[in-house]
Design a protein around this motif. Sequence first.
Motif, PDB file in Angstrom:
ATOM      1  N   UNK A 146       3.861   1.579  -1.096  1.00  0.00           N
ATOM      2  CA  UNK A 146       4.517   1.696  -2.400  1.00  0.00           C
ATOM      3  C   UNK A 146       3.569   2.328  -3.430  1.00  0.00           C
ATOM      4  N   UNK A 147       2.329   1.900  -3.374  1.00  0.00           N
ATOM      5  CA  UNK A 147       1.343   2.422  -4.316  1.00  0.00           C
ATOM      6  C   UNK A 147       1.158   3.935  -4.095  1.00  0.00           C
ATOM      7  N   UNK A 148       1.093   4.342  -2.823  1.00  0.00           N
ATOM      8  CA  UNK A 148       0.928   5.760  -2.536  1.00  0.00           C
ATOM      9  C   UNK A 148       2.183   6.540  -2.917  1.00  0.00           C
ATOM     10  N   UNK A 149       3.344   5.914  -2.733  1.00  0.00           N
ATOM     11  CA  UNK A 149       4.592   6.593  -3.106  1.00  0.00           C
ATOM     12  C   UNK A 149       4.664   6.802  -4.613  1.00  0.00           C
ATOM     13  N   UNK A 150       4.163   5.814  -5.360  1.00  0.00           N
ATOM     14  CA  UNK A 150       4.147   5.969  -6.823  1.00  0.00           C
ATOM     15  C   UNK A 150       3.305   7.168  -7.239  1.00  0.00           C
ATOM     16  N   UNK A 151       2.297   7.477  -6.422  1.00  0.00           N
ATOM     17  CA  UNK A 151       1.431   8.614  -6.746  1.00  0.00           C
ATOM     18  C   UNK A 151       1.977   9.923  -6.192  1.00  0.00           C
ATOM     19  N   UNK A 199      11.548   3.568  -4.019  1.00  0.00           N
ATOM     20  CA  UNK A 199      10.900   4.674  -4.722  1.00  0.00           C
ATOM     21  C   UNK A 199      11.505   6.040  -4.368  1.00  0.00           C
ATOM     22  N   UNK A 244       7.688  13.412 -11.665  1.00  0.00           N
ATOM     23  CA  UNK A 244       7.144  12.177 -11.096  1.00  0.00           C
ATOM     24  C   UNK A 244       7.054  11.072 -12.148  1.00  0.00           C
ATOM     25  N   UNK A 269       0.830  -1.197   0.000  1.00  0.00           N
ATOM     26  CA  UNK A 269       0.000   0.000   0.000  1.00  0.00           C
ATOM     27  C   UNK A 269       0.868   1.251   0.000  1.00  0.00           C
ATOM     28  N   UNK A 319       5.842  10.613  -1.232  1.00  0.00           N
ATOM     29  CA  UNK A 319       7.184  10.167  -0.893  1.00  0.00           C
ATOM     30  C   UNK A 319       7.646  10.981   0.319  1.00  0.00           C
ATOM     31  N   UNK A 357       3.398  16.574  -5.075  1.00  0.00           N
ATOM     32  CA  UNK A 357       4.280  16.313  -6.212  1.00  0.00           C
ATOM     33  C   UNK A 357       3.610  16.579  -7.560  1.00  0.00           C
ATOM     34  N   UNK A 364      -7.588   7.792  -5.379  1.00  0.00           N
ATOM     35  CA  UNK A 364      -8.244   8.298  -6.581  1.00  0.00           C
ATOM     36  C   UNK A 364      -7.487   9.523  -7.063  1.00  0.00           C
ATOM     37  N   UNK A 382      -4.519  13.883  -5.384  1.00  0.00           N
ATOM     38  CA  UNK A 382      -4.938  12.511  -5.120  1.00  0.00           C
ATOM     39  C   UNK A 382      -5.896  12.517  -3.933  1.00  0.00           C
TER      40      UNK A 382
END
Lengths: 82, 632
Positions: free
Chosen positions: A34-39, B204, B119, A32, A42, A64, B449, A68
Amino acid sequence: MQAIVKNGPLNLTHLKRGESGVLDRLELPEDDARRLMELGFVPGHTVTSAHQAPGGDPRVFRVDGSEVALRRETAQHLILRS
Amino acid sequence: MAECHDASVGTIPASAGAANRVVALIGPPNAGKSSLFNRLTGLRQKVANFPGVTVEHHLGRVQLASGREVTAIDLPGIYSLQPRTDDERVTHDVLMGKMDGLPRPDAVLLVLDSTNLARHLVLAAPVLALGLPTLVVLNMADDLAKRGGGVDIIALGAQLGAPVAMTSANRGEGVDKVLQFLEGATVSPHPVAAKVQLPVLQDIPRCREWAANIGAKGKYRPPAPPLWTRRLDGVFLHPVAGPLVFALVVLAVFQAIFSWATPLMDGVSKIIEASGMWLGTQITNPMLKSLLIDGIWSGVGSVLVFLPQILLLFFFIGILEDSGYLARAALIADRTMARFGLQGKSFIPLLSAYACAVPAIMATRTIENKRDRIATILIAPFMTCSARLPVYALVINAFIPDRPLLGPLLSSRTAMMLGLYLLGFVAAILTARVLKSTVLKSARSPFVLEMPPYRWPTVQSIVLRLLDRSKVFLRRAGTVILGIAVVLWILSSLPLQNGQAPQIAQSFIGQIGHFVEPLIRPLGFNWKIGIGLITSLAAREVIVGTLGTIYGIEGTPETVGLQQALQSDLTLGGAVALLVFFAFAMQCMSTSAVVRRETGSWKWPAIQWAYMTSMAYGCAFLANRLVSLWWS
């Protein structure tokens, strides 16, 4: 922004609309987080609280260069740097 | 490997057969990958599914200036190449050449949003590390320039060791550069710069740092915040105005698919009728004529009638999605949907299900959480789809006297119709609650989202989407529905009696009707309704045509003759039971087929069918008993 001293560290849900804070860590399972970091969530990045859904949940956060939306149940695990 | 390390991009890919070169388009969601794909391929594209997974992708042919053709694959939007979700796994497998039936791509178009470059560049690392000839496409260049941002593509290219091009795919700007690249990259492997430091995408934060660094060296100036998006969100996400706009949008979509679609649907049905009549005059053989007109033409036609409505629905969903409003709608709906164990992204599929469950189930693809998605798929057919309308109209008109309830505003028939809509909705949300607190209880994965900036939808993307959906729908009408129509016709035309088609009661279908009669007798149905129920297993509205055939009357819900025939064959209890049965039963082969496709096995459609049908039977039984007691 840490005008009020609360019990425990501040998290994203403590940000009022328009306020910003620097993300310190994500207290979430690895996938989870990681998914938020991708968005963009960070650690070290500035997060700004923006619009909210009616009732105040979920809320939109600016981070960034993008916006979201997260539910309160998730946002409370994103801890801000004090 | 949790660290950044060196990876060479210098490997030269083994050149594939000269004939069919393949280029893959990859990029994060909302980067405009599909607009670029549409620009490159135009109408020369089709939707395909990868074997074994429910991930849809587009395949298309790109015509190059030299006259050669290249195959392009539009892969799902992803943020990383770590194969965790289905989308990521598919992209990973295609790029590694591990996908069955697809050769490893000869070149890659990495499509990034230039307004969010720092990003998005994170994805460049693992993609460039593959060593395939890659063009880094910085899309939405017009937006970047308008908002005062900029980038030096030569400097950035040098940093990445790959050519970089700026495009505004929705306006078609810069597409020529992409074509030039394809011309070169798919003839001979593109010369790649000596050695570039690329991080492996495990850590990341470090990769994000690498991307920021590369961006800075490429003289990237991020754009100012999107002013118009902020202004529009000020209204659309306003605590008071937001929900109001939301309600208006939902109402408009509803109004469109029910009121505005009606003249179009009438038009289609007139065309089908007229062409059937004309066809009838051209054929002399009575057997062939009966098969073509009564069997195929009216069977397929009864489904074709819904095409305008479905297209109108997809037109609106397309505009909502492409403009960026859909994400706002999901945000506003989330809290309410969460009460039933669902989430904001389930809202639009469920709204679509009021037109037809098939597009609704396809629209659940936007829900990443697998359990939420399956729950949405399972409850979608409870929503009152337009195929139920003709049946409701017929039975209500036959049995419910038209009396005003609230002056001219609400008549008894309208109230009955609204009640049936409500019944389906309540069944859906109760089922969702039960499912989500039992078999589909989620390990709470966070609801995330992204709010894309608002954009003008392009005509091209909307038109291509509509063509896409029409093809899927027409293929269904031409195969499944056609097959059923033929089987039905055969069963009702045989066995021959003295060389003539039999009376319906003596035909095979009539015998089947008599056979199931004991089973449906408790619901208040006789064998004729039984035949209607059996044929409506294929598609609900078929029952109207079937009853028409049985009673020997042209079957439309408006036909008084058919209403009278029903009145003499059904009690009021039976009529209410029939309505309740149709509200709950899973009578649609197309839906079952699409559920199978989307969930990857027959397990879910089987459970759904059994659950809905038993619920329909039980509730119809109760309805028949209660109404019979009340009125006697």
